[in-house]
Scaffold this motif. Structure first.
Motif, PDB file in Angstrom:
ATOM      1  N   ASN A  97      49.259  29.911  74.087  1.00 23.79           N
ATOM      2  CA  ASN A  97      49.608  29.939  72.664  1.00 23.79           C
ATOM      3  C   ASN A  97      48.381  29.922  71.764  1.00 23.79           C
ATOM      4  OD1 ASN A  97      52.290  29.646  73.594  1.00 23.79           O
ATOM      5  ND2 ASN A  97      52.840  28.556  71.721  1.00 23.79           N
ATOM      6  N   PHE A  98      47.219  29.646  72.342  1.00 19.23           N
ATOM      7  CA  PHE A  98      45.991  29.667  71.552  1.00 19.23           C
ATOM      8  C   PHE A  98      45.817  31.018  70.871  1.00 19.23           C
ATOM      9  CE2 PHE A  98      41.449  30.630  71.174  1.00 19.23           C
ATOM     10  CZ  PHE A  98      41.011  29.553  70.420  1.00 19.23           C
ATOM     11  N   PHE A  99      46.261  32.072  71.539  1.00 25.09           N
ATOM     12  CA  PHE A  99      46.095  33.424  71.008  1.00 25.09           C
ATOM     13  C   PHE A  99      47.271  33.853  70.125  1.00 25.09           C
ATOM     14  CE2 PHE A  99      43.853  33.181  75.080  1.00 25.09           C
ATOM     15  CZ  PHE A  99      42.571  33.517  74.677  1.00 25.09           C
ATOM     16  N   LYS A 100      48.259  32.967  69.954  1.00 24.45           N
ATOM     17  CA  LYS A 100      49.436  33.298  69.149  1.00 24.45           C
ATOM     18  C   LYS A 100      49.461  32.574  67.809  1.00 24.45           C
ATOM     19  CE  LYS A 100      52.279  33.975  73.299  1.00 24.45           C
ATOM     20  NZ  LYS A 100      53.497  33.528  74.029  1.00 24.45           N
ATOM     21  N   VAL A 101      48.484  31.717  67.578  1.00 28.13           N
ATOM     22  CA  VAL A 101      48.449  30.918  66.350  1.00 28.13           C
ATOM     23  C   VAL A 101      47.149  31.195  65.614  1.00 28.13           C
ATOM     24  CG1 VAL A 101      48.467  28.581  65.393  1.00 28.13           C
ATOM     25  CG2 VAL A 101      49.867  29.108  67.402  1.00 28.13           C
ATOM     26  N   PHE A 102      47.258  31.402  64.306  1.00 31.38           N
ATOM     27  CA  PHE A 102      46.078  31.599  63.466  1.00 31.38           C
ATOM     28  C   PHE A 102      46.216  30.721  62.227  1.00 31.38           C
ATOM     29  CE2 PHE A 102      43.532  33.705  60.205  1.00 31.38           C
ATOM     30  CZ  PHE A 102      42.342  33.904  60.890  1.00 31.38           C
ATOM     31  N   PRO A 103      45.166  29.981  61.860  1.00 30.56           N
ATOM     32  CA  PRO A 103      43.857  29.916  62.514  1.00 30.56           C
ATOM     33  C   PRO A 103      43.940  29.274  63.897  1.00 30.56           C
ATOM     34  CG  PRO A 103      44.039  28.250  60.807  1.00 30.56           C
ATOM     35  CD  PRO A 103      45.242  29.112  60.664  1.00 30.56           C
ATOM     36  N   PRO A 104      43.021  29.657  64.807  1.00 37.39           N
ATOM     37  CA  PRO A 104      43.054  29.128  66.173  1.00 37.39           C
ATOM     38  C   PRO A 104      42.956  27.605  66.185  1.00 37.39           C
ATOM     39  CG  PRO A 104      41.511  30.955  65.991  1.00 37.39           C
ATOM     40  CD  PRO A 104      41.904  30.594  64.599  1.00 37.39           C
ATOM     41  N   ARG A 105      43.623  26.993  67.147  1.00 38.06           N
ATOM     42  CA  ARG A 105      43.646  25.535  67.258  1.00 38.06           C
ATOM     43  C   ARG A 105      42.839  25.118  68.491  1.00 38.06           C
ATOM     44  NH1 ARG A 105      48.918  22.601  66.772  1.00 38.06           N
ATOM     45  NH2 ARG A 105      47.796  21.402  65.181  1.00 38.06           N
ATOM     46  N   LEU A 106      41.658  24.580  68.239  1.00 36.41           N
ATOM     47  CA  LEU A 106      40.789  24.195  69.350  1.00 36.41           C
ATOM     48  C   LEU A 106      41.413  23.095  70.196  1.00 36.41           C
ATOM     49  CD1 LEU A 106      37.318  24.206  67.542  1.00 36.41           C
ATOM     50  CD2 LEU A 106      38.365  26.008  68.933  1.00 36.41           C
ATOM     51  N   GLN A 107      42.250  22.247  69.576  1.00 37.33           N
ATOM     52  CA  GLN A 107      42.871  21.158  70.331  1.00 37.33           C
ATOM     53  C   GLN A 107      43.833  21.682  71.396  1.00 37.33           C
ATOM     54  OE1 GLN A 107      43.018  21.731  67.032  1.00 37.33           O
ATOM     55  NE2 GLN A 107      44.802  20.765  66.071  1.00 37.33           N
ATOM     56  N   SER A 135      53.941  25.042  58.417  1.00 34.91           N
ATOM     57  CA  SER A 135      52.654  24.375  58.212  1.00 34.91           C
ATOM     58  C   SER A 135      51.558  25.321  57.749  1.00 34.91           C
ATOM     59  CB  SER A 135      52.223  23.675  59.513  1.00 34.91           C
ATOM     60  OG  SER A 135      53.165  22.703  59.903  1.00 34.91           O
ATOM     61  N   GLY A 136      51.928  26.435  57.116  1.00 34.98           N
ATOM     62  CA  GLY A 136      50.935  27.329  56.544  1.00 34.98           C
ATOM     63  C   GLY A 136      50.121  28.092  57.563  1.00 34.98           C
ATOM     64  N   ARG A 137      50.737  28.469  58.674  1.00 33.45           N
ATOM     65  CA  ARG A 137      50.011  29.167  59.727  1.00 33.45           C
ATOM     66  C   ARG A 137      50.705  30.472  60.105  1.00 33.45           C
ATOM     67  NH1 ARG A 137      49.326  23.821  60.221  1.00 33.45           N
ATOM     68  NH2 ARG A 137      47.333  23.007  60.975  1.00 33.45           N
ATOM     69  N   ILE A 138      49.975  31.337  60.753  1.00 37.05           N
ATOM     70  CA  ILE A 138      50.562  32.508  61.400  1.00 37.05           C
ATOM     71  C   ILE A 138      50.854  32.096  62.833  1.00 37.05           C
ATOM     72  CG2 ILE A 138      50.172  34.881  62.127  1.00 37.05           C
ATOM     73  CD1 ILE A 138      48.202  35.122  59.762  1.00 37.05           C
ATOM     74  N   CYS A 139      52.104  32.129  63.211  1.00 39.96           N
ATOM     75  CA  CYS A 139      52.501  31.601  64.512  1.00 39.96           C
ATOM     76  C   CYS A 139      53.851  32.190  64.895  1.00 39.96           C
ATOM     77  CB  CYS A 139      52.581  30.069  64.466  1.00 39.96           C
ATOM     78  SG  CYS A 139      53.786  29.444  63.277  1.00 39.96           S
ATOM     79  N   PRO A 140      54.325  31.949  66.118  1.00 43.97           N
ATOM     80  CA  PRO A 140      55.670  32.409  66.488  1.00 43.97           C
ATOM     81  C   PRO A 140      56.728  31.813  65.569  1.00 43.97           C
ATOM     82  CG  PRO A 140      54.424  31.814  68.446  1.00 43.97           C
ATOM     83  CD  PRO A 140      53.601  31.384  67.267  1.00 43.97           C
ATOM     84  N   GLU A 141      57.865  32.495  65.454  1.00 37.63           N
ATOM     85  CA  GLU A 141      58.919  32.065  64.540  1.00 37.63           C
ATOM     86  C   GLU A 141      59.503  30.721  64.953  1.00 37.63           C
ATOM     87  OE1 GLU A 141      61.630  35.294  64.719  1.00 37.63           O
ATOM     88  OE2 GLU A 141      62.526  34.681  66.614  1.00 37.63           O
ATOM     89  N   ALA A 142      60.124  30.058  63.980  1.00 32.93           N
ATOM     90  CA  ALA A 142      60.692  28.731  64.211  1.00 32.93           C
ATOM     91  C   ALA A 142      61.806  28.791  65.247  1.00 32.93           C
ATOM     92  CB  ALA A 142      61.228  28.160  62.900  1.00 32.93           C
ATOM     93  N   ALA A 143      61.904  27.743  66.037  1.00 33.51           N
ATOM     94  CA  ALA A 143      62.927  27.671  67.076  1.00 33.51           C
ATOM     95  C   ALA A 143      64.307  27.504  66.452  1.00 33.51           C
ATOM     96  CB  ALA A 143      62.633  26.499  68.011  1.00 33.51           C
ATOM     97  N   SER A 144      65.317  27.978  67.151  1.00 37.61           N
ATOM     98  CA  SER A 144      66.696  27.779  66.712  1.00 37.61           C
ATOM     99  C   SER A 144      67.087  26.322  66.914  1.00 37.61           C
ATOM    100  CB  SER A 144      67.632  28.683  67.514  1.00 37.61           C
ATOM    101  OG  SER A 144      67.604  28.315  68.889  1.00 37.61           O
ATOM    102  N   SER A 145      68.232  25.935  66.364  1.00 37.89           N
ATOM    103  CA  SER A 145      68.695  24.551  66.497  1.00 37.89           C
ATOM    104  C   SER A 145      68.887  24.165  67.954  1.00 37.89           C
ATOM    105  CB  SER A 145      70.010  24.356  65.732  1.00 37.89           C
ATOM    106  OG  SER A 145      69.808  24.465  64.348  1.00 37.89           O
ATOM    107  N   SER A 146      69.438  25.076  68.748  1.00 41.01           N
ATOM    108  CA  SER A 146      69.682  24.760  70.158  1.00 41.01           C
ATOM    109  C   SER A 146      68.375  24.567  70.916  1.00 41.01           C
ATOM    110  CB  SER A 146      70.517  25.870  70.808  1.00 41.01           C
ATOM    111  OG  SER A 146      69.855  27.125  70.714  1.00 41.01           O
TER     112      SER A 146
END
Length: 511
Positions: free
Chosen positions: A196-206, A269-280
């Motif tokens: 997921n490091f490559f799916k989130v921008f800005p990159p998250r070193l943690q 949270s103000g990021r470029i990332c995969p879409e939010a999960a559904s309720s389930s």
């Protein structure tokens, strides 16, 4: 092309006009022009395609039976302060003369069936609901269409603003520093898969550095180990903005012996990332995370958007018994069927600083806007009295909240209805002093406070911590507000001369 790119382009033109070729070839100018070019390319080749991509249809509403729709519409109509203002709100403040019967039918198609097509819709059932609304309003809707367009959040275009590379750079800087600070405060970071490091921008070193993997790949979280058997741990879901960084001052006020599980909701949270999960998927992920940390009895704390996640947890047969009590700060989920949240988040032109902060600073962020408009169905997240009974719950409401309808929510929590007057505000002002933590549903009214200020202003955040800490107690120890009185020997709730307080006492086994 975004303000930063436009400013750099204007600088280039000004330098060229005033100083000529030497002006634009100066090292400082070259740096500004190069950065400006990056911003322009970012706008043209990322934001515009991304904006188009985010318009795609979102999660479809799960079909309801006729009995379910009838029960829902009747329950909701009984909690509408003024049906005419209600209609105007859902039609973006259009004049009543512009709202006709078929316009309302368009809104009901979305609200009850989750569609914009009449195909497969029982028109007799639709007429029944419209007649009930007309009876409550005391007037009939004119036939035909009047031109007013309803707010249909999941169908309407997603409005958003461009975020510059500079903005994302600041978010990344705050994110890393927040993670480092929380590490030194005893929190461990539980990451998503390293891919997921490559799916989130800005990159998250943690994400690369952490050795702890979250049991739910859709969610990362921070966890401070629970150390005290006399208290319950806390599960916290934050609101829209820039993530957990803004909540650090409040999290630091929670006693260090009390465990805290803070879920990261990257799509808000103000990021470029995969879409939010559904309720389930969210419920399944929470089951895995709670099991991973051995939590089976906790206090749920939700702020703003985080309160929308309370109902999915309450409806989960595994998680619901674990939720001893809830603290809902700036509770957008309570009376979510009122038009205020939808209008204020998607239609309102901001006029004040708090409104501008909510709109530009959060709601119009591309992924946040997509989450609100395409990944949530309000019908699955709104909270009413029947969802909250059975456990201690406190709703913390600011009197100037610019997102929700604060007076309606306060009245509903305090009295159990929305038939309030301006005189009731004086009663609500007393709630911070009268709050006991023993009522089934209690109001904590913060006079002259706006959305978000309950957790972001030091004086109020300390009060919220006291509320949460009271709910966390297991041993029935003395309440600092009540001297030596024991929480297992409750007194009757305070009597109010004008109207009866809705809140009832909990059973001792809830404490």
């Amino acid at each position: 092309m975004g303000w930063t790119g436009l400013i750099c382009f204007c600088y280039f033109l000004l330098a060229l006009e005033v100083f000529g070729l030497p002006g634009i070839s100066h090292p400082v100018s070259i740096a500004i022009e190069s950065y400006g070019m990056l911003e322009i390319l970012w706008y043209l080749f990322w934001f515009l395609p991304y904006k188009s991509y985010l318009q795609k249809p979102g999660i479809r509403l799960e079909p309801m039976t006729r009995a379910q729709r009838r029960a829902m519409i009747r329950s909701l109509l009984n909690t509408v302060p003024d049906i005419l203002i209600f209609l105007r709100g859902w039609f973006a403040k259009a004049h009543l003369d512009e709202i006709y019967r078929e316009d309302v039918m368009d809104w009901m198609l979305w609200a009850l069936w989750g569609t914009e097509s009449f195909e497969g819709v029982d028109m007799e059932e639709m007429d029944e609901y419209i007649q009930e609304a007309e009876i409550k309003a005391g007037s009939r809707l004119r036939p035909g269409r009047g031109g007013a367009k309803p707010i249909r959040v999941n169908i309407d275009p997603v409005k958003m603003v461009h975020r510059s590379l500079l903005f994302y750079g600041l978010i990344g800087f705050l994110d890393v520093n927040a993670a480092i600070f929380m590490f030194f405060q005893g929190f461990s970071f539980w990451r998503q898969p390293r891919s997921n490091f490559f799916k989130v921008f800005p990159p998250r070193l943690q994400t690369l550095a952490s050795l702890n993997a979250s049991a739910a790949p859709e969610f990362s979280y921070f966890y401070r180990r629970h150390k005290c058997k006399r208290y319950r741990p806390i599960v916290f879901c934050h609101g829209i903005g820039i993530g957990l960084a803004t909540y650090i001052p409040w999290l630091m006020t929670i006693p260090k012996d009390i465990g805290v599980l803070a879920i990261e909701l990257l799509p808000v949270s103000g990021r470029i990332c995969p879409e939010a999960a559904s309720s389930s998927v969210f419920k399944e992920g929470m089951r895995k995370i709670l099991s991973q940390q051995g939590i089976d009895d906790f206090v749920f704390v939700g702020h703003s958007y985080g309160t929308l996640l309370a109902r999915p947890l309450l409806e989960d047969p595994v998680i619901e018994p674990m939720m001893n009590s809830m603290v809902l700060c700036d509770p957008v989920a309570i009376l979510l069927h009122l038009p205020d949240v939808a209008y204020n988040m998607t239609r309102r032109e901001p006029k004040t600083a708090p409104e501008l902060e909510i709109s530009w600073g959060a709601a119009l962020d591309p992924r946040i806007a997509h989450t609100i408009c395409r990944r949530l169905n309000w019908q699955e997240h709104y909270l009413l009295r029947e969802h909250l009974i059975g456990r201690r719950t406190t709703a913390i409401v600011g009197s100037r909240d610019c997102v929700i309808h604060p007076d309606a929510v306060a009245s509903y929590v305090y009295y159990g209805d929305v038939n309030y007057t301006s005189a009731d505000v004086e009663e609500w002002k007393k709630t911070p002093e009268e709050w006991t933590g023993r009522g089934e549903l209690e109001l904590y009214y913060l006079y002259d406070r706006d959305h978000g200020q309950s957790l972001l202003i030091p004086n109020e955040s300390v009060q919220i911590t006291e509320v949460v800490e009271k709910y966390c107690r297991i041993d029935g120890g003395p309440d600092p507000k009540l001297g030596a009185k024991d929480v297992d020997t409750p007194e009757p709730p305070p009597k109010h001369p004008a109207r009866s307080h809705f809140s009832v006492l909990t059973d001792s086994n809830m404490v």
